[in-house]
Design a protein around this motif. Structure first.
Motif, PDB file in Angstrom:
ATOM      1  N   HIS A   1      30.727   0.865  14.764  1.00  0.00           N
ATOM      2  CA  HIS A   1      30.239  -0.027  15.822  1.00  0.00           C
ATOM      3  C   HIS A   1      29.258  -1.031  15.258  1.00  0.00           C
ATOM      4  CE1 HIS A   1      28.331  -1.220  19.635  1.00  0.00           C
ATOM      5  NE2 HIS A   1      29.530  -0.976  20.121  1.00  0.00           N
ATOM      6  N   GLU A   2      28.359  -0.591  14.409  1.00  0.00           N
ATOM      7  CA  GLU A   2      27.401  -1.497  13.765  1.00  0.00           C
ATOM      8  C   GLU A   2      28.122  -2.571  12.961  1.00  0.00           C
ATOM      9  OE1 GLU A   2      24.880   0.908  11.326  1.00  0.00           O
ATOM     10  OE2 GLU A   2      24.051   1.987  13.037  1.00  0.00           O
ATOM     11  N   MET A   3      29.149  -2.153  12.214  1.00  0.00           N
ATOM     12  CA  MET A   3      29.908  -3.109  11.403  1.00  0.00           C
ATOM     13  C   MET A   3      30.548  -4.169  12.296  1.00  0.00           C
ATOM     14  SD  MET A   3      31.616  -0.448   8.717  1.00  0.00           S
ATOM     15  CE  MET A   3      32.709  -1.657   7.991  1.00  0.00           C
ATOM     16  N   SER A   4      31.083  -3.741  13.410  1.00  0.00           N
ATOM     17  CA  SER A   4      31.729  -4.657  14.337  1.00  0.00           C
ATOM     18  C   SER A   4      30.718  -5.631  14.953  1.00  0.00           C
ATOM     19  CB  SER A   4      32.423  -3.858  15.436  1.00  0.00           C
ATOM     20  OG  SER A   4      32.968  -4.704  16.402  1.00  0.00           O
ATOM     21  N   GLU A   5      29.541  -5.132  15.274  1.00  0.00           N
ATOM     22  CA  GLU A   5      28.515  -5.961  15.909  1.00  0.00           C
ATOM     23  C   GLU A   5      27.979  -7.062  15.014  1.00  0.00           C
ATOM     24  OE1 GLU A   5      25.671  -2.988  17.112  1.00  0.00           O
ATOM     25  OE2 GLU A   5      26.253  -3.252  19.211  1.00  0.00           O
ATOM     26  N   THR A   6      28.061  -6.893  13.699  1.00  0.00           N
ATOM     27  CA  THR A   6      27.501  -7.902  12.793  1.00  0.00           C
ATOM     28  C   THR A   6      28.311  -9.183  12.771  1.00  0.00           C
ATOM     29  OG1 THR A   6      28.775  -7.198  10.845  1.00  0.00           O
ATOM     30  CG2 THR A   6      26.636  -6.097  11.230  1.00  0.00           C
ATOM     31  N   ASN A   7      29.566  -9.109  13.215  1.00  0.00           N
ATOM     32  CA  ASN A   7      30.489 -10.253  13.141  1.00  0.00           C
ATOM     33  C   ASN A   7      30.701 -10.718  11.704  1.00  0.00           C
ATOM     34  OD1 ASN A   7      31.006 -10.403  15.918  1.00  0.00           O
ATOM     35  ND2 ASN A   7      29.145 -11.588  16.249  1.00  0.00           N
ATOM     36  N   ARG A   8      30.404  -9.860  10.752  1.00  0.00           N
ATOM     37  CA  ARG A   8      30.612 -10.179   9.339  1.00  0.00           C
ATOM     38  C   ARG A   8      31.671  -9.284   8.722  1.00  0.00           C
ATOM     39  NH1 ARG A   8      24.391 -10.949   8.289  1.00  0.00           N
ATOM     40  NH2 ARG A   8      24.246 -13.137   8.870  1.00  0.00           N
ATOM     41  N   SER A   9      32.121  -8.320   9.470  1.00  0.00           N
ATOM     42  CA  SER A   9      33.138  -7.404   8.970  1.00  0.00           C
ATOM     43  C   SER A   9      34.484  -8.109   8.926  1.00  0.00           C
ATOM     44  CB  SER A   9      33.213  -6.176   9.895  1.00  0.00           C
ATOM     45  OG  SER A   9      34.144  -5.258   9.407  1.00  0.00           O
ATOM     46  N   VAL A  10      35.126  -8.048   7.774  1.00  0.00           N
ATOM     47  CA  VAL A  10      36.439  -8.688   7.604  1.00  0.00           C
ATOM     48  C   VAL A  10      37.492  -7.586   7.563  1.00  0.00           C
ATOM     49  CG1 VAL A  10      37.857 -10.088   6.081  1.00  0.00           C
ATOM     50  CG2 VAL A  10      35.431 -10.623   6.351  1.00  0.00           C
ATOM     51  N   GLY A  11      38.561  -7.749   8.304  1.00  0.00           N
ATOM     52  CA  GLY A  11      39.633  -6.759   8.313  1.00  0.00           C
ATOM     53  C   GLY A  11      39.363  -5.672   9.337  1.00  0.00           C
ATOM     54  N   LYS A  12      40.185  -4.639   9.246  1.00  0.00           N
ATOM     55  CA  LYS A  12      40.113  -3.537  10.194  1.00  0.00           C
ATOM     56  C   LYS A  12      39.341  -2.353   9.620  1.00  0.00           C
ATOM     57  CE  LYS A  12      42.698  -5.674  13.095  1.00  0.00           C
ATOM     58  NZ  LYS A  12      42.146  -6.294  14.246  1.00  0.00           N
ATOM     59  N   THR A  13      38.649  -1.664  10.500  1.00  0.00           N
ATOM     60  CA  THR A  13      37.929  -0.447  10.140  1.00  0.00           C
ATOM     61  C   THR A  13      38.599   0.725  10.832  1.00  0.00           C
ATOM     62  OG1 THR A  13      35.852  -1.656   9.934  1.00  0.00           O
ATOM     63  CG2 THR A  13      35.700   0.738  10.243  1.00  0.00           C
ATOM     64  N   VAL A  14      38.866   1.785  10.081  1.00  0.00           N
ATOM     65  CA  VAL A  14      39.505   2.975  10.610  1.00  0.00           C
ATOM     66  C   VAL A  14      38.564   4.154  10.441  1.00  0.00           C
ATOM     67  CG1 VAL A  14      41.403   4.617  10.267  1.00  0.00           C
ATOM     68  CG2 VAL A  14      41.839   2.165  10.146  1.00  0.00           C
ATOM     69  N   VAL A  15      38.448   4.945  11.507  1.00  0.00           N
ATOM     70  CA  VAL A  15      37.702   6.206  11.433  1.00  0.00           C
ATOM     71  C   VAL A  15      38.729   7.312  11.490  1.00  0.00           C
ATOM     72  CG1 VAL A  15      35.930   7.647  12.498  1.00  0.00           C
ATOM     73  CG2 VAL A  15      35.734   5.150  12.610  1.00  0.00           C
ATOM     74  N   THR A  16      38.812   8.122  10.433  1.00  0.00           N
ATOM     75  CA  THR A  16      39.817   9.189  10.375  1.00  0.00           C
ATOM     76  C   THR A  16      39.320  10.451  11.068  1.00  0.00           C
ATOM     77  OG1 THR A  16      39.014  10.060   8.278  1.00  0.00           O
ATOM     78  CG2 THR A  16      40.676   8.322   8.165  1.00  0.00           C
TER      79      THR A  16
END
Length: 67
Positions: free
Chosen positions: A51-66
């Motif tokens: 969630h933090e990564m998404s909020e920064t608007n600097r994350s490129v690509g997709k993030t997966v939580v396994t």
């Protein structure tokens, strides 16, 4: 893509064909995944991190939580 599954339309098998084709294109390198980050473990900490990564608007690509 999920309309077929949601509404049980007559050509349900077409979704399998489309997904298999996409898998083939990924396997042969024609398509590339946008996955850039994998967080191992479905934990509160990893969910917060994602969630933090998404909020920064600097994350490129997709993030997966396994799991």
């Amino acid at each position: 893509m999920f309309t077929r599954a949601a509404f049980q339309i007559p050509d349900m098998d077409r979704q399998r064909q489309v997904l298999n084709r996409v898998a083939d294109l990924l396997d042969d390198g024609t398509l590339t995944s946008t996955l850039t980050t994998t967080l191992d473990g479905f934990t509160p900490e990893n969910l917060a991190r994602a969630h933090e990564m998404s909020e920064t608007n600097r994350s490129v690509g997709k993030t997966v939580v396994t799991r």
